[in-house]
Design a protein around this motif. Structure first.
Motif, PDB file in Angstrom:
ATOM      1  N   PRO A  20       0.838  -1.205   0.000  1.00  0.00           N
ATOM      2  CA  PRO A  20       0.000   0.000   0.000  1.00  0.00           C
ATOM      3  C   PRO A  20       0.872   1.254   0.000  1.00  0.00           C
ATOM      4  N   PHE A  21       0.349   2.303  -0.597  1.00  0.00           N
ATOM      5  CA  PHE A  21       1.089   3.560  -0.713  1.00  0.00           C
ATOM      6  C   PHE A  21       0.629   4.514   0.386  1.00  0.00           C
ATOM      7  N   HIS A  22       1.567   4.936   1.236  1.00  0.00           N
ATOM      8  CA  HIS A  22       1.240   5.782   2.378  1.00  0.00           C
ATOM      9  C   HIS A  22       1.323   7.256   1.985  1.00  0.00           C
ATOM     10  N   LEU A  23       0.310   8.014   2.374  1.00  0.00           N
ATOM     11  CA  LEU A  23       0.216   9.428   2.056  1.00  0.00           C
ATOM     12  C   LEU A  23       0.532  10.288   3.285  1.00  0.00           C
ATOM     13  N   GLU A  24       0.886  11.533   3.049  1.00  0.00           N
ATOM     14  CA  GLU A  24       1.208  12.441   4.148  1.00  0.00           C
ATOM     15  C   GLU A  24       0.010  12.695   5.058  1.00  0.00           C
ATOM     16  N   PHE A 126      -3.833  14.621  -1.223  1.00  0.00           N
ATOM     17  CA  PHE A 126      -2.410  14.315  -1.383  1.00  0.00           C
ATOM     18  C   PHE A 126      -1.630  15.595  -1.615  1.00  0.00           C
ATOM     19  N   THR A 127      -0.328  15.488  -1.521  1.00  0.00           N
ATOM     20  CA  THR A 127       0.562  16.642  -1.612  1.00  0.00           C
ATOM     21  C   THR A 127       1.585  16.442  -2.725  1.00  0.00           C
ATOM     22  N   MET A 128       2.357  17.487  -2.988  1.00  0.00           N
ATOM     23  CA  MET A 128       3.460  17.366  -3.943  1.00  0.00           C
ATOM     24  C   MET A 128       4.467  16.323  -3.472  1.00  0.00           C
ATOM     25  N   THR A 129       4.662  16.249  -2.169  1.00  0.00           N
ATOM     26  CA  THR A 129       5.573  15.237  -1.632  1.00  0.00           C
ATOM     27  C   THR A 129       5.064  13.836  -1.948  1.00  0.00           C
ATOM     28  N   ASP A 130       3.758  13.626  -1.832  1.00  0.00           N
ATOM     29  CA  ASP A 130       3.179  12.319  -2.168  1.00  0.00           C
ATOM     30  C   ASP A 130       3.397  11.987  -3.641  1.00  0.00           C
ATOM     31  N   ILE A 131       3.201  12.978  -4.500  1.00  0.00           N
ATOM     32  CA  ILE A 131       3.401  12.760  -5.934  1.00  0.00           C
ATOM     33  C   ILE A 131       4.845  12.335  -6.207  1.00  0.00           C
ATOM     34  N   VAL A 132       5.785  13.033  -5.581  1.00  0.00           N
ATOM     35  CA  VAL A 132       7.206  12.736  -5.776  1.00  0.00           C
ATOM     36  C   VAL A 132       7.559  11.370  -5.188  1.00  0.00           C
ATOM     37  N   ASN A 278     -12.870  15.845 -11.014  1.00  0.00           N
ATOM     38  CA  ASN A 278     -12.381  15.589  -9.655  1.00  0.00           C
ATOM     39  C   ASN A 278     -10.859  15.625  -9.598  1.00  0.00           C
ATOM     40  N   SER A 279     -10.211  15.111 -10.629  1.00  0.00           N
ATOM     41  CA  SER A 279      -8.740  15.209 -10.681  1.00  0.00           C
ATOM     42  C   SER A 279      -8.311  16.664 -10.671  1.00  0.00           C
ATOM     43  N   TYR A 280      -9.043  17.502 -11.392  1.00  0.00           N
ATOM     44  CA  TYR A 280      -8.724  18.927 -11.427  1.00  0.00           C
ATOM     45  C   TYR A 280      -8.828  19.534 -10.036  1.00  0.00           C
ATOM     46  N   LEU A 281      -9.878  19.160  -9.302  1.00  0.00           N
ATOM     47  CA  LEU A 281     -10.056  19.666  -7.934  1.00  0.00           C
ATOM     48  C   LEU A 281      -8.895  19.253  -7.038  1.00  0.00           C
ATOM     49  N   TYR A 282      -8.563  17.980  -7.071  1.00  0.00           N
ATOM     50  CA  TYR A 282      -7.533  17.456  -6.168  1.00  0.00           C
ATOM     51  C   TYR A 282      -6.143  17.978  -6.514  1.00  0.00           C
ATOM     52  N   ILE A 283      -5.819  18.010  -7.790  1.00  0.00           N
ATOM     53  CA  ILE A 283      -4.466  18.408  -8.181  1.00  0.00           C
ATOM     54  C   ILE A 283      -4.246  19.896  -7.934  1.00  0.00           C
ATOM     55  N   THR A 284      -5.229  20.735  -8.280  1.00  0.00           N
ATOM     56  CA  THR A 284      -5.056  22.167  -8.006  1.00  0.00           C
ATOM     57  C   THR A 284      -4.982  22.428  -6.502  1.00  0.00           C
ATOM     58  N   ALA A 286      -3.624  20.374  -4.296  1.00  0.00           N
ATOM     59  CA  ALA A 286      -2.251  20.004  -3.921  1.00  0.00           C
ATOM     60  C   ALA A 286      -1.275  21.107  -4.309  1.00  0.00           C
ATOM     61  N   MET A 287      -1.496  21.714  -5.470  1.00  0.00           N
ATOM     62  CA  MET A 287      -0.629  22.797  -5.923  1.00  0.00           C
ATOM     63  C   MET A 287      -0.784  24.019  -5.013  1.00  0.00           C
ATOM     64  N   ASP A 288      -2.017  24.334  -4.650  1.00  0.00           N
ATOM     65  CA  ASP A 288      -2.255  25.498  -3.784  1.00  0.00           C
ATOM     66  C   ASP A 288      -1.579  25.341  -2.428  1.00  0.00           C
ATOM     67  N   ASN A 289      -1.522  24.133  -1.913  1.00  0.00           N
ATOM     68  CA  ASN A 289      -0.973  23.894  -0.580  1.00  0.00           C
ATOM     69  C   ASN A 289       0.540  23.673  -0.574  1.00  0.00           C
ATOM     70  N   PHE A 290       1.152  23.736  -1.739  1.00  0.00           N
ATOM     71  CA  PHE A 290       2.619  23.643  -1.830  1.00  0.00           C
ATOM     72  C   PHE A 290       3.202  24.991  -1.433  1.00  0.00           C
ATOM     73  N   ASP A 291       3.917  25.032  -0.331  1.00  0.00           N
ATOM     74  CA  ASP A 291       4.466  26.291   0.174  1.00  0.00           C
ATOM     75  C   ASP A 291       5.741  25.978   0.953  1.00  0.00           C
ATOM     76  N   LEU A 292       6.869  26.050   0.269  1.00  0.00           N
ATOM     77  CA  LEU A 292       8.144  25.698   0.907  1.00  0.00           C
ATOM     78  C   LEU A 292       8.543  26.663   2.022  1.00  0.00           C
ATOM     79  N   PRO A 293       8.393  27.983   1.852  1.00  0.00           N
ATOM     80  CA  PRO A 293       8.743  28.870   2.973  1.00  0.00           C
ATOM     81  C   PRO A 293       7.907  28.589   4.222  1.00  0.00           C
ATOM     82  N   GLU A 294       6.631  28.295   4.048  1.00  0.00           N
ATOM     83  CA  GLU A 294       5.779  27.997   5.197  1.00  0.00           C
ATOM     84  C   GLU A 294       6.216  26.691   5.868  1.00  0.00           C
TER      85      GLU A 294
END
Length: 589
Positions: A20-24, A126-132, A278-284, A286-294
């Motif tokens: 199984p694939f574990h998510l953040e 899911f997050t960008m980290t999960d994708i990677v 739905n993919s559009y909802l989820y992927i955007t 994940a992109m919105d929540n990508f914030d390295l400085p935070e």
């Protein structure tokens, strides 16, 4: 017949991890499937692999054709193939569909093994980290332990940054194109409106629309809105202006009476045929929540373990979705960590999508960068320039002075480095660790072709992110007079360098004085060859002026050289009167 520089017919393959694939978020996905394609051949050492990452709505089909009759190539076919930027005669190129997508990789439209029905809104966030992390599993599955580079544009660039943070030891290099470390308020706003268009469509049905029509109107509007952000005002004006739609019907008065409206409607309809709402909802999301400085407190802290990765960061001059300043912030954070980074701003009116259009510039830049990663320089540099380097020592006395002052294996920053010839000379024959800063885009590309890490920046304001005493030597040769704030530039140089070498044309030379005296006009000389209205020089000064500013700054002058008719002098009578070019070695605060 397929083009000779094409990867030819390709097949989309799938990979499914056994576990199984574990998510953040703490949840797991069972029976995950990853769609991917490969181009070229993995060598016996398994060290020639490149991972290409697609943008928001892309897929694994990056190059080639799926069938002999296929009229459409992969989305980056212009860059992947024999003799192209990602040359498949040398490299093994991988591209996979992202987690949450709808092009073969597990996403909201996939079957939930626990229910036997599509996930819909039961799909975990899911997050960008999960994708990677899922991409990493694919790379491991292919038996690859080190990637030549990982490259991506837009949202793909976010994942490249994530790779450099999560798995820096697996990367020789990273190529970040038209991307960002976080979305600004404007980009977030466009995503919010796009998602609201989908959620407001009655056919969305809470995400459980599979088997029905689905929220096609909402998804089309989301795409139309997003597509505007991929263009620029100039490109839209050139393409459409206020042209009327000649095929408009009476009921099109509120939608398609103009060509631009018709074009956007076409893009929306084309999109709903290939993408899941739905993919559009989820992927955007994940992109919105990508914030390295935070996530890390500061952007520079995010890259504290990436110092062994070589970076190429590019932006687009007309990109208003991910403006150039966001790429420059990434570059500054990388430089603060002493990373090897090259930065280039592509001059284009096409907007955000220019990285898919400006193939010639992208090919020059990326090909040269990859050759450098391989320990080589391009054929252009090898054939025409490196052979000339020893001659430069004879022809250019200023090079000869600077070359003799630099110690072997030192760390050198050359400001206003031009075509990189001086740095290449030092790197080639004195094994220095060299870096360049240059503002001219053509010269920046030339530096990359010469195998030099160079940042396209204005030295008047591009030095503040360097830590104190980062370099053994900072060079500014024949450039101080072109800066807007010479004193400020000198202060920064003295702060970041243990030694500073500055060369400049001497406006106090006797020939210049005589021409001013008898002609009453701005003189032209070998050291100052341009007419007053064409010159890049802003602040002309003499050797005496420079000595005075050094005194005012409390700078210690370690050495000084005077050049006249290609001869070098260390002393002599009235040097301010007779020298044409002066070179000073300084030690700062």
């Amino acid at each position: 017949m397929l083009p000779t520089n094409s990867v030819g017919l390709v097949e989309t393959k799938t990979y499914s991890p056994q576990e199984p694939f574990h998510l953040e978020c703490g949840r797991t996905l069972k029976n995950v499937c990853v769609a991917y394609e490969t181009y070229g051949t993995l060598n016996a050492e398994r060290n020639n692999a490149i991972l290409v990452i697609h943008a928001l709505t892309g897929d694994a089909h990056a190059a080639g054709f799926h069938s002999p009759g296929d009229k459409k190539t992969g989305w980056w076919d212009s860059m992947i193939g024999p003799g192209k930027a990602f040359d498949t005669t040398h490299y093994f190129v991988i591209c996979s569909n992202n987690l949450g997508g709808c092009m073969g990789t597990t996403g909201p439209g996939s079957i939930n093994p626990d229910t036997g029905k599509p996930y819909g809104m039961d799909f975990p966030p899911f997050t960008m980290t999960d994708i990677v992390n899922l991409q990493k599993k694919l790379v491991d599955y292919l038996g690859i332990t080190k990637l030549v580079t990982v490259v991506g544009g837009s949202m793909g660039g976010m994942q490249v940054l994530e790779w450099s943070i999560q798995y820096p030891g697996m990367l020789q290099s990273a190529i970040v194109i038209a991307s960002t470390a976080y979305l600004g308020a404007q980009a977030l706003a466009f995503d919010v409106v796009g998602r609201n268009a989908i959620l407001s469509d009655p056919e969305w049905a809470g995400g459980n629309y599979y088997g029905g029509e689905g929220p096609t109107n909402g998804l089309a509007i989301a795409r139309m809105l997003g597509h505007i952000t991929y263009l620029s005002m100039e490109s839209m004006n050139k393409k459409f202006g206020r042209l009327r739609n000649k095929n408009a019907r009476p009921d099109d008065q509120f939608t398609n009476q103009f060509e631009v409206g018709s074009y956007l409607s076409y893009q929306g309809q084309k999109f709903i045929a290939r993408f899941d709402a739905n993919s559009y909802l989820y992927i955007t999301n994940a992109m919105d929540n990508f914030d390295l400085p935070e996530r890390y407190g500061t952007l520079s802290k995010a890259f504290r373990n990436a110092h062994n990765v070589k970076f190429l960061v590019t932006s687009i001059s007309s990109d208003w979705l991910f403006p150039s300043f966001q790429s420059q912030e990434i570059v500054q954070a990388l430089r603060a960590n002493d990373c090897d980074v090259t930065y280039f701003e592509i001059q284009s009116h096409y907007g955000h999508d220019a990285f898919l259009i400006e193939t010639e510039t992208m090919t020059k830049l990326i090909s040269a960068f990859l050759w450098r990663i391989s320990g080589k320089t391009t054929a252009v540099a090898e054939d025409k320039t490196i052979e000339q380097l020893p001659k430069d020592l004879l022809i250019r006395p200023d090079y000869r002075v600077i070359y003799n002052k630099i110690k072997k294996e030192s760390k050198v920053l050359d400001l206003g480095c031009g075509d990189g010839r001086l740095l290449r000379l030092l790197m080639e024959f004195k094994q220095v660790r060299g870096f360049g800063v240059e503002i001219n885009p053509e010269l920046v590309i030339r530096c990359v072709e010469m195998g030099i890490p160079v940042v396209q920046a204005d030295i008047d304001k591009g030095l503040s992110e360097y830590a104190d005493k980062t370099f053994d030597y900072v060079i500014l040769n024949q450039t101080l007079q072109t800066t807007h704030n010479p004193e400020g530039v000198m202060k920064q140089m003295l702060r970041i360098g243990r030694r500073v070498i500055i060369g400049f044309p001497n406006f106090g030379n006797w020939k210049i004085r005589l021409k001013m005296l008898f002609n009453g006009a701005m003189p032209i000389s070998a050291a100052l060859p341009d007419k007053w209205y064409e010159t890049p020089n802003i602040h002309l000064f003499t050797m005496a002026d420079f000595s005075n500013i050094c005194s005012n700054l409390g700078v210690r002058i370690l050495d000084r050289y005077y050049l006249k008719k290609k001869k070098i002098y260390k002393g002599g009578i009235f040097p301010n009167l007779f020298s044409e070019i002066c070179i000073f070695e300084l030690e700062g605060f």
